[in-house]
Design an enzyme around this catalytic site. Sequence first.
Site, PDB file in Angstrom:
ATOM      1  N   ASN A  24      -0.821   1.121   6.063  1.00  0.00           N
ATOM      2  CA  ASN A  24      -0.052   0.177   5.255  1.00  0.00           C
ATOM      3  C   ASN A  24       0.462  -0.899   6.206  1.00  0.00           C
ATOM      4  O   ASN A  24       0.990  -0.591   7.272  1.00  0.00           O
ATOM      5  CB  ASN A  24       1.127   0.900   4.587  1.00  0.00           C
ATOM      6  CG  ASN A  24       1.980  -0.063   3.756  1.00  0.00           C
ATOM      7  OD1 ASN A  24       1.520  -1.147   3.400  1.00  0.00           O
ATOM      8  ND2 ASN A  24       3.225   0.329   3.493  1.00  0.00           N
ATOM      9  N   GLY A  25       0.260  -2.175   5.857  1.00  0.00           N
ATOM     10  CA  GLY A  25       0.774  -3.245   6.709  1.00  0.00           C
ATOM     11  C   GLY A  25      -0.364  -4.147   7.160  1.00  0.00           C
ATOM     12  O   GLY A  25      -1.427  -4.187   6.546  1.00  0.00           O
ATOM     13  N   ARG A  70       3.868   1.187  -6.523  1.00  0.00           N
ATOM     14  CA  ARG A  70       3.960   0.188  -5.445  1.00  0.00           C
ATOM     15  C   ARG A  70       2.999  -0.976  -5.681  1.00  0.00           C
ATOM     16  O   ARG A  70       3.092  -2.003  -5.031  1.00  0.00           O
ATOM     17  CB  ARG A  70       3.679   0.854  -4.091  1.00  0.00           C
ATOM     18  CG  ARG A  70       4.653   1.971  -3.758  1.00  0.00           C
ATOM     19  CD  ARG A  70       4.112   2.872  -2.673  1.00  0.00           C
ATOM     20  NE  ARG A  70       4.098   2.245  -1.376  1.00  0.00           N
ATOM     21  CZ  ARG A  70       5.128   2.261  -0.515  1.00  0.00           C
ATOM     22  NH1 ARG A  70       6.236   2.884  -0.838  1.00  0.00           N
ATOM     23  NH2 ARG A  70       5.057   1.666   0.657  1.00  0.00           N
ATOM     24  N   TRP A 114      -3.172  -2.245  -1.661  1.00  0.00           N
ATOM     25  CA  TRP A 114      -2.894  -3.560  -2.257  1.00  0.00           C
ATOM     26  C   TRP A 114      -3.508  -4.563  -1.286  1.00  0.00           C
ATOM     27  O   TRP A 114      -3.043  -4.726  -0.156  1.00  0.00           O
ATOM     28  CB  TRP A 114      -1.390  -3.775  -2.384  1.00  0.00           C
ATOM     29  CG  TRP A 114      -1.020  -4.978  -3.197  1.00  0.00           C
ATOM     30  CD1 TRP A 114      -1.043  -5.113  -4.560  1.00  0.00           C
ATOM     31  CD2 TRP A 114      -0.597  -6.247  -2.690  1.00  0.00           C
ATOM     32  NE1 TRP A 114      -0.648  -6.365  -4.924  1.00  0.00           N
ATOM     33  CE2 TRP A 114      -0.374  -7.090  -3.805  1.00  0.00           C
ATOM     34  CE3 TRP A 114      -0.374  -6.745  -1.418  1.00  0.00           C
ATOM     35  CZ2 TRP A 114       0.062  -8.401  -3.677  1.00  0.00           C
ATOM     36  CZ3 TRP A 114       0.059  -8.061  -1.292  1.00  0.00           C
ATOM     37  CH2 TRP A 114       0.266  -8.871  -2.416  1.00  0.00           C
ATOM     38  N   LYS A 173      10.851 -12.383 -15.699  1.00  0.00           N
ATOM     39  CA  LYS A 173      10.485 -11.145 -16.412  1.00  0.00           C
ATOM     40  C   LYS A 173       9.304 -11.412 -17.333  1.00  0.00           C
ATOM     41  O   LYS A 173       8.330 -10.680 -17.368  1.00  0.00           O
ATOM     42  CB  LYS A 173      11.682 -10.627 -17.215  1.00  0.00           C
ATOM     43  CG  LYS A 173      12.745  -9.955 -16.398  1.00  0.00           C
ATOM     44  CD  LYS A 173      12.415  -8.543 -16.017  1.00  0.00           C
ATOM     45  CE  LYS A 173      12.100  -8.259 -14.600  1.00  0.00           C
ATOM     46  NZ  LYS A 173      12.606  -8.930 -13.479  1.00  0.00           N
ATOM     47  N   HIS A 219      16.421 -34.443 -17.432  1.00  0.00           N
ATOM     48  CA  HIS A 219      15.913 -35.066 -16.192  1.00  0.00           C
ATOM     49  C   HIS A 219      14.432 -34.778 -15.986  1.00  0.00           C
ATOM     50  O   HIS A 219      13.938 -34.799 -14.851  1.00  0.00           O
ATOM     51  CB  HIS A 219      16.753 -34.577 -15.005  1.00  0.00           C
ATOM     52  CG  HIS A 219      18.204 -34.899 -15.158  1.00  0.00           C
ATOM     53  ND1 HIS A 219      18.724 -36.153 -14.943  1.00  0.00           N
ATOM     54  CD2 HIS A 219      19.228 -34.134 -15.589  1.00  0.00           C
ATOM     55  CE1 HIS A 219      20.018 -36.142 -15.209  1.00  0.00           C
ATOM     56  NE2 HIS A 219      20.352 -34.930 -15.595  1.00  0.00           N
ATOM     57  N   LYS A 252       5.275  -3.560  -6.124  1.00  0.00           N
ATOM     58  CA  LYS A 252       6.696  -3.280  -6.354  1.00  0.00           C
ATOM     59  C   LYS A 252       7.536  -3.808  -5.207  1.00  0.00           C
ATOM     60  O   LYS A 252       8.664  -4.236  -5.412  1.00  0.00           O
ATOM     61  CB  LYS A 252       6.939  -1.775  -6.514  1.00  0.00           C
ATOM     62  CG  LYS A 252       8.388  -1.404  -6.755  1.00  0.00           C
ATOM     63  CD  LYS A 252       8.954  -2.061  -8.000  1.00  0.00           C
ATOM     64  CE  LYS A 252      10.419  -1.766  -8.216  1.00  0.00           C
ATOM     65  NZ  LYS A 252      11.020  -2.581  -9.311  1.00  0.00           N
ATOM     66  N   GLU A 291      15.900 -15.505 -14.496  1.00  0.00           N
ATOM     67  CA  GLU A 291      15.458 -14.103 -14.494  1.00  0.00           C
ATOM     68  C   GLU A 291      14.654 -13.802 -15.755  1.00  0.00           C
ATOM     69  O   GLU A 291      13.627 -13.128 -15.705  1.00  0.00           O
ATOM     70  CB  GLU A 291      16.675 -13.176 -14.374  1.00  0.00           C
ATOM     71  CG  GLU A 291      16.435 -11.719 -14.669  1.00  0.00           C
ATOM     72  CD  GLU A 291      15.419 -11.037 -13.755  1.00  0.00           C
ATOM     73  OE1 GLU A 291      14.959 -11.673 -12.791  1.00  0.00           O
ATOM     74  OE2 GLU A 291      15.089  -9.879 -14.022  1.00  0.00           O
ATOM     75  N   GLU A 315       5.996 -12.369 -15.397  1.00  0.00           N
ATOM     76  CA  GLU A 315       5.383 -11.362 -14.508  1.00  0.00           C
ATOM     77  C   GLU A 315       4.796 -10.182 -15.284  1.00  0.00           C
ATOM     78  O   GLU A 315       3.906  -9.506 -14.752  1.00  0.00           O
ATOM     79  CB  GLU A 315       6.356 -10.886 -13.443  1.00  0.00           C
ATOM     80  CG  GLU A 315       7.462  -9.975 -13.900  1.00  0.00           C
ATOM     81  CD  GLU A 315       8.285  -9.454 -12.714  1.00  0.00           C
ATOM     82  OE1 GLU A 315       7.742  -9.248 -11.622  1.00  0.00           O
ATOM     83  OE2 GLU A 315       9.489  -9.259 -12.907  1.00  0.00           O
ATOM     84  N   CYS A 340       0.848  -1.209   0.000  1.00  0.00           N
ATOM     85  CA  CYS A 340       0.000   0.000   0.000  1.00  0.00           C
ATOM     86  C   CYS A 340       0.876   1.248   0.000  1.00  0.00           C
ATOM     87  O   CYS A 340       2.060   1.205   0.292  1.00  0.00           O
ATOM     88  CB  CYS A 340      -0.869   0.024   1.249  1.00  0.00           C
ATOM     89  SG  CYS A 340      -1.923  -1.400   1.412  1.00  0.00           S
TER      90      CYS A 340
HETATM   91  C1  AGP Z   1      11.177  -8.707 -10.011  1.00  0.00           C
HETATM   92  O1  AGP Z   1      10.941  -8.217 -11.318  1.00  0.00           O
HETATM   93  C2  AGP Z   1       9.939  -8.700  -9.173  1.00  0.00           C
HETATM   94  N1  AGP Z   1       9.324  -7.438  -9.139  1.00  0.00           N
HETATM   95  C3  AGP Z   1      10.151  -9.297  -7.800  1.00  0.00           C
HETATM   96  O2  AGP Z   1      10.518 -10.654  -7.971  1.00  0.00           O
HETATM   97  C4  AGP Z   1      11.222  -8.610  -6.931  1.00  0.00           C
HETATM   98  O3  AGP Z   1      12.505  -8.834  -7.465  1.00  0.00           O
HETATM   99  C5  AGP Z   1      11.166  -9.236  -5.528  1.00  0.00           C
HETATM  100  O4  AGP Z   1       9.884  -8.984  -4.988  1.00  0.00           O
HETATM  101  C6  AGP Z   1      12.241  -8.693  -4.593  1.00  0.00           C
HETATM  102  O5  AGP Z   1      12.049  -7.320  -4.416  1.00  0.00           O
HETATM  103  P1  AGP Z   1      13.230  -6.484  -3.689  1.00  0.00           P
HETATM  104  O6  AGP Z   1      14.455  -6.585  -4.571  1.00  0.00           O
HETATM  105  O7  AGP Z   1      12.695  -5.095  -3.569  1.00  0.00           O
HETATM  106  O8  AGP Z   1      13.479  -7.131  -2.358  1.00  0.00           O
END
Ligand code: AGP
Length: 609
Positions: free
Chosen positions: A98-99, A27, A74, A482, A501, A604, A478, A485, A2
């Site tokens: 937030n939280g 965020r 969120w 990418k 395997h 985020k 990675e 997501e 949030c």
């Molecule tokens: C990566 O593209 C994602 N947004 C997500 O996996 C992110 O890397 C992960 O949540 C870790 O976030 P941070 O680096 O802020 O700890």
Amino acid sequence: MCGIVGITSFQNVVPRILKGLACLEYRGYDSAGIATIDDGNFEVRRAVGKLKNLKDVTHLNPLQGNIGVGHTRWATHGVPNEINAHPHSNDYVSVVHNGIIENHAELRKSLENKGYVFVSQTDTEVIVYLFTEYLKEGKEPLLALQSVLGDITGAFAFAIILKQNPDVMLVARQGSPLVIGIGQDEMYIGSDALVVSLWTDKVIYLNEGDYAILTPASYQVYNQKHHKISVEVKTVEFKENAVGKGNYNHFMQKEIFEQPKVIGETLLHYADHENFTTKLTTKADWKNAPRLSIVACGTSYYAGMVAKYWFEKYAHIPVDVDIASEFRYRDGVFLDKGITLVISQSGETIDTLMALTLATEQKQQTIAIVNVPESSIARLASDVLMTYAGPEIGVASTKAFTAQLTVLANIVIYAARQRGVMSLTQEKELLTDLFTVPGLIMTVLQNEAEVHKIALSLEKADGVLFIGRGTNFPVALEGALKLKEISYIHAEGYAAGELKHGPIALIDQETPVIVNAPSNDKWFEKTLSNVQEVVARGATVICLVDVIGQQALEANHIPNITLKMPMCSTFVAPIVYAISMQLIAYHTALLRGTDVDQPRNLAKSVTVE
Ligand code: AGP
């Protein structure tokens, strides 16, 4: 995660709060709202979905006020809808939070027994009625806040405005960040320095357990022992348009293209570009460290996986790499003089923060690589190394990842030198390689037309495999993250040697396989044979190769779509090839029309477990 923003002023705050909410969009959220006090009454507007919907509501039903709070939600407790959107208000107070209030259920029950009627499914609403109850008992707002803080448990940052004191804003921080901005006859609050930097460069980072009372002309911070404390006022400077897209269509695109500058600036901070020696130092004692634990989540975890190969190869130190949410509960073994290195772009990821807390409790030497100064992780670690990537707004991490690798490479060199296993000559060689990275990235960024063609071949795919060996394997992981997501295409990364395997059962004519294969590393030949295995089963192979790799593919008559990469050393290949992973995901998402900067369901920074 949030987002909270608030202003107490002598003039109307609504346009700026809406602007502040736009700055918090990155965020991740699924509803938004704003509350003000106007002529002694609360004005509250909330809307589910994107901020545009809230703005439409405020156009249809305008509001004003000299004090106000805004929130991007969120959803954790309760579905994303208008009823559950913040601010949550009654006739006394309006609250944004937030939280998570861990003990919200028992508090809700006790408040319902006192006759309070809850209208939302959120945990936040307990703050509204708890506070109201204390006001009704005759407590002053500050004492009421102290009582509320004594009642609730969990991780939270919240702001409260009160009808009876229409210029007073109360804020508290416990486990979620909150920043105060100091203005001219007005005060601001925000979940991060980025939002308050819209209006001031003077900020106060509240510490754990701190709370504060603000009026337009004053602020007073208290610690969790309820003592008045004086806090350092810091100056923040964000590069101009740090929160703007500039000439780009998306933040992610902007951040992909910022990488040459970001890597260059990060390098200049940690390495001497004349002598090609590292300037990085850490308090941690590498010489006597028996083991290094690297802990992170998501993309940051993949940076840690790359670093494992580097630390073991160059610094001869045993390395474990853990996903933070597993590390926390694994009942692992902590060795005396061990080093725990956490990596986090936001510095707020709760699993990584709690992993760092555990390592600290276990008397490990701790190092944090973060992109947000004063973040919770930065404030806890004994060594903090910044990535100097600037604010990363796109939910998909790009420039932070390559900046993390740049910092990690410098730590590896420093550690190797401390452990007496790297010569000055080798240090110079590796740093000379690193200083070529900005130029190499520029070359890769000119590949967009080729990438677009690859994206066309992925657009309708049901599933995509990414494969690589050695340090190309985490880059494959990675690349898969990418793509999945931001395009919502199912994608998996595998060690190329692992296909036989099991995963090779996934291969058919419809399965695109993307291969990271720099020709000058020791894994190339083996990777080529893995490519032949999948081609033999009808896969469409997309090979990221340099000119020598391309010749090898042709000599072996391996049909494939080639994305030509510049020649580069094995050491820097993960950084350079990551750029292509980012571009492939970005262009595929564009074709699929998904929300590139704020993909569905994602935030985020994941500040709730
Ligand atoms: C990566 O593209 C994602 N947004 C997500 O996996 C992110 O890397 C992960 O949540 C870790 O976030 P941070 O680096 O802020 O700890």
